[in-house]
Motif scaffolding. Structure first.
Motif, PDB file in Angstrom:
ATOM      1  N   VAL A  77       0.839  -1.201   0.000  1.00  0.00           N
ATOM      2  CA  VAL A  77       0.000   0.000   0.000  1.00  0.00           C
ATOM      3  C   VAL A  77       0.875   1.253   0.000  1.00  0.00           C
ATOM      4  O   VAL A  77       1.725   1.419   0.876  1.00  0.00           O
ATOM      5  N   ASP A  78       0.657   2.127  -0.976  1.00  0.00           N
ATOM      6  CA  ASP A  78       1.394   3.395  -0.996  1.00  0.00           C
ATOM      7  C   ASP A  78       0.480   4.590  -1.247  1.00  0.00           C
ATOM      8  O   ASP A  78       0.945   5.704  -1.432  1.00  0.00           O
ATOM      9  N   VAL A  79      -0.828   4.349  -1.246  1.00  0.00           N
ATOM     10  CA  VAL A  79      -1.804   5.423  -1.424  1.00  0.00           C
ATOM     11  C   VAL A  79      -2.813   5.342  -0.283  1.00  0.00           C
ATOM     12  O   VAL A  79      -3.426   4.290  -0.059  1.00  0.00           O
ATOM     13  N   ARG A 139      -3.239  10.235  11.530  1.00  0.00           N
ATOM     14  CA  ARG A 139      -2.689   9.235  12.451  1.00  0.00           C
ATOM     15  C   ARG A 139      -2.190   8.006  11.694  1.00  0.00           C
ATOM     16  O   ARG A 139      -1.200   7.390  12.076  1.00  0.00           O
ATOM     17  N   TRP A 140      -2.872   7.639  10.609  1.00  0.00           N
ATOM     18  CA  TRP A 140      -2.395   6.520   9.796  1.00  0.00           C
ATOM     19  C   TRP A 140      -1.076   6.863   9.110  1.00  0.00           C
ATOM     20  O   TRP A 140      -0.191   6.012   8.991  1.00  0.00           O
ATOM     21  N   LEU A 141      -0.927   8.096   8.684  1.00  0.00           N
ATOM     22  CA  LEU A 141       0.341   8.517   8.081  1.00  0.00           C
ATOM     23  C   LEU A 141       1.458   8.471   9.118  1.00  0.00           C
ATOM     24  O   LEU A 141       2.550   7.940   8.848  1.00  0.00           O
ATOM     25  N   GLU A 146       6.356   5.880  11.531  1.00  0.00           N
ATOM     26  CA  GLU A 146       7.005   5.431  12.760  1.00  0.00           C
ATOM     27  C   GLU A 146       7.095   3.909  12.896  1.00  0.00           C
ATOM     28  O   GLU A 146       7.634   3.415  13.886  1.00  0.00           O
ATOM     29  N   THR A 147       6.578   3.175  11.921  1.00  0.00           N
ATOM     30  CA  THR A 147       6.607   1.703  11.985  1.00  0.00           C
ATOM     31  C   THR A 147       7.747   1.165  11.136  1.00  0.00           C
ATOM     32  O   THR A 147       7.835   1.447   9.938  1.00  0.00           O
ATOM     33  N   GLN A 148       8.598   0.400  11.748  1.00  0.00           N
ATOM     34  CA  GLN A 148       9.733  -0.185  11.035  1.00  0.00           C
ATOM     35  C   GLN A 148       9.242  -1.105   9.921  1.00  0.00           C
ATOM     36  O   GLN A 148       8.314  -1.887  10.105  1.00  0.00           O
ATOM     37  N   GLY A 149       9.876  -0.995   8.783  1.00  0.00           N
ATOM     38  CA  GLY A 149       9.497  -1.818   7.648  1.00  0.00           C
ATOM     39  C   GLY A 149       8.409  -1.226   6.786  1.00  0.00           C
ATOM     40  O   GLY A 149       8.004  -1.830   5.790  1.00  0.00           O
ATOM     41  N   ARG A 150       7.921  -0.034   7.164  1.00  0.00           N
ATOM     42  CA  ARG A 150       6.893   0.654   6.382  1.00  0.00           C
ATOM     43  C   ARG A 150       7.484   1.910   5.759  1.00  0.00           C
ATOM     44  O   ARG A 150       8.355   2.563   6.339  1.00  0.00           O
ATOM     45  N   ASP A 151       6.976   2.263   4.587  1.00  0.00           N
ATOM     46  CA  ASP A 151       7.356   3.515   3.946  1.00  0.00           C
ATOM     47  C   ASP A 151       6.218   4.512   4.082  1.00  0.00           C
ATOM     48  O   ASP A 151       5.042   4.121   4.154  1.00  0.00           O
TER      49      ASP A 151
END
Length: 433
Positions: A77-79, A139-141, A146-151
């Protein structure tokens, strides 16, 4: 979510995450542009429509999903997209909506600059519960950053009623700055007020839209309107309207807005279409007028009217209460009809055969993002262009979905009902006679 094998197949290649997904307005738009989406939706009835349409869905509360099940969102997911509930920001009444806007503006800055999650949550308890939901996209952004492994999301698309525009402007300001918890992640961000009839939706409706995109993807241009605004023709004769259309052809080749009759006639053409407006035909042509369920000018008895040669009123959850008359004689005799759910969906620009399911279908239709508008917004945000005529034409018909696919998606979204909103699967049993 459950059944890993089915989950892998249905969630593979998901690009768009649709918060507050409803029955699928933005997801339908993404589908016809070639993007796969995943929706999070609280209302079980809307989920049933989504399952029937073959749209991957999680039946859950958006905030609970973010806090405890964020790892279930595909990393592809990137959008990030969505339209949070807007009722608590109404400009009507005693000014509570305006005060809510002021408070939420402060909460946005506190979340980004201070990270005051618990403090904001505590204060939100004193407000309408729906007010907190407009903070969820931010908050989702922050969670993704802040979550490791996420862009960070590459693109963010938000839409709501015009009253929410001040908050989208605050969002845009914060996203451009990249400060605090955004950790230097900046976006190009723009806000617009768009009129649905200017994009070929057979309905007048205004929406406040925010599009944010990472700077490397270039400057964001507003979606290019393809049709004339309906207000341009109000109170003018047909001859004057034709003159305006001729002038517009010279200026920018904008077409006239799409009328109810044009949209419903086109949807009625296929032999297997669930839309059939023959009952509204007089003298071999679609010629009716609609009397709104709502009063106008402050008078609840002053019901607005629209001719079939005009776009529909804003489609709300009460569209089934609007009365449709074939003629003045029928009106005087009290002989009225109602739009069916498929017809109401077409006026929202959904495919003619969209599989509306569950209960409260009129409310589902009214709550949805018009897919045709969604196609223009997403196409501009994701590709920097306008949907092709072929893509727009294809959006008139929804692909057939097998019962097996629907059941698999329901198992993914509601397989573990403990993850669904409380009491949403409660069955009310009738007393024995």
């Amino acid at each position: 979510m459950s059944i890993p094998g089915k989950q892998a197949r249905h969630l593979d290649g998901i690009r768009v995450l649709d918060l507050f997904a409803g029955p699928g307005g933005l997801d339908v738009a993404a589908h016809f542009l070639g993007y796969r989406s995943l929706g999070i939706e609280w209302d079980l009835n809307a989920c049933e429509t989504r399952y029937a349409a073959g749209l991957p869905t999680v039946h859950a509360d958006v905030s609970v999903m973010r806090k405890t099940r964020f790892d279930e969102i595909p990393t592809s997911v990137d959008v990030l997209a969505g339209g949070p509930p807007c009722q608590s920001f109404s400009v009507a009444g005693s000014g509570a909506g305006r005060r809510a806007l002021e408070k939420v503006t402060k909460y946005i800055h506190r979340l980004v600059e201070v990270g005051d999650e618990s403090g904001v949550d505590e204060e939100l308890k004193t407000l309408d519960p729906r007010t907190a939901l407009v903070l969820e996209p931010l908050r989702w952004l922050l969670k993704a950053i802040e979550t490791q492994g996420r862009d960070p999301y590459r693109v963010i698309v938000l839409e709501q009623v015009p009253a929410v525009m001040p908050l989208w402007e605050v969002y845009a300001e914060v996203l451009r700055g990249g400060e605090g918890r955004l950790q230097g992640v900046k976006y190009e961000a723009q806000c617009w007020e768009l009129r649905t009839e200017e994009f070929g939706v057979p309905q007048t409706r205004k929406r406040a839209v925010l599009v944010a995109r990472r700077p490397e993807h270039g400057v964001i241009e507003p979606p290019e309107a393809t049709h004339l605004p309906f207000a341009l023709h109000r109170g003018r004769s047909a001859e004057q309207a034709d003159t305006l259309m001729a002038e517009s052809a010279i200026d920018g080749a904008r077409r006239r807005w799409v009328s109810m009759a044009e949209a419903l006639d086109a949807a009625s053409e296929p032999a297997d279409s669930p839309v059939d407006v023959s009952r509204l035909r007089a003298d071999g042509k679609t010629d009716f007028f609609v009397v709104s369920n709502y009063g106008s000018g402050g008078d609840p008895k002053n019901r607005g009217r629209r001719r079939s040669s005009e776009p529909a009123f804003t489609v709300t959850g009460k569209i089934s209460r609007n009365k449709v008359y074939r003629s003045v004689a029928d009106y005087e005799a009290g002989r009225s009809d109602r739009f069916s759910i498929p017809e109401s969906g077409v006026l929202q620009s959904f495919p003619r055969n969209y599989p509306w399911s569950g209960k409260d279908q009129a409310q589902q239709v009214g709550n949805a993002v018009p897919p045709r508008l969604g196609m223009h917004v997403l196409s501009r945000a994701l590709r920097g262009d306008t949907p092709s005529e072929e893509e727009l034409a294809a959006a008139a018909t929804w692909p057939t979905v097998s019962r097996a696919t629907t059941e698999e998606l329901r198992a993914i979204g509601c397989g573990d009902t403990s993850g669904c909103p409380p009491d949403s699967h409660k069955v009310t049993r009738l007393p024995r006679r």
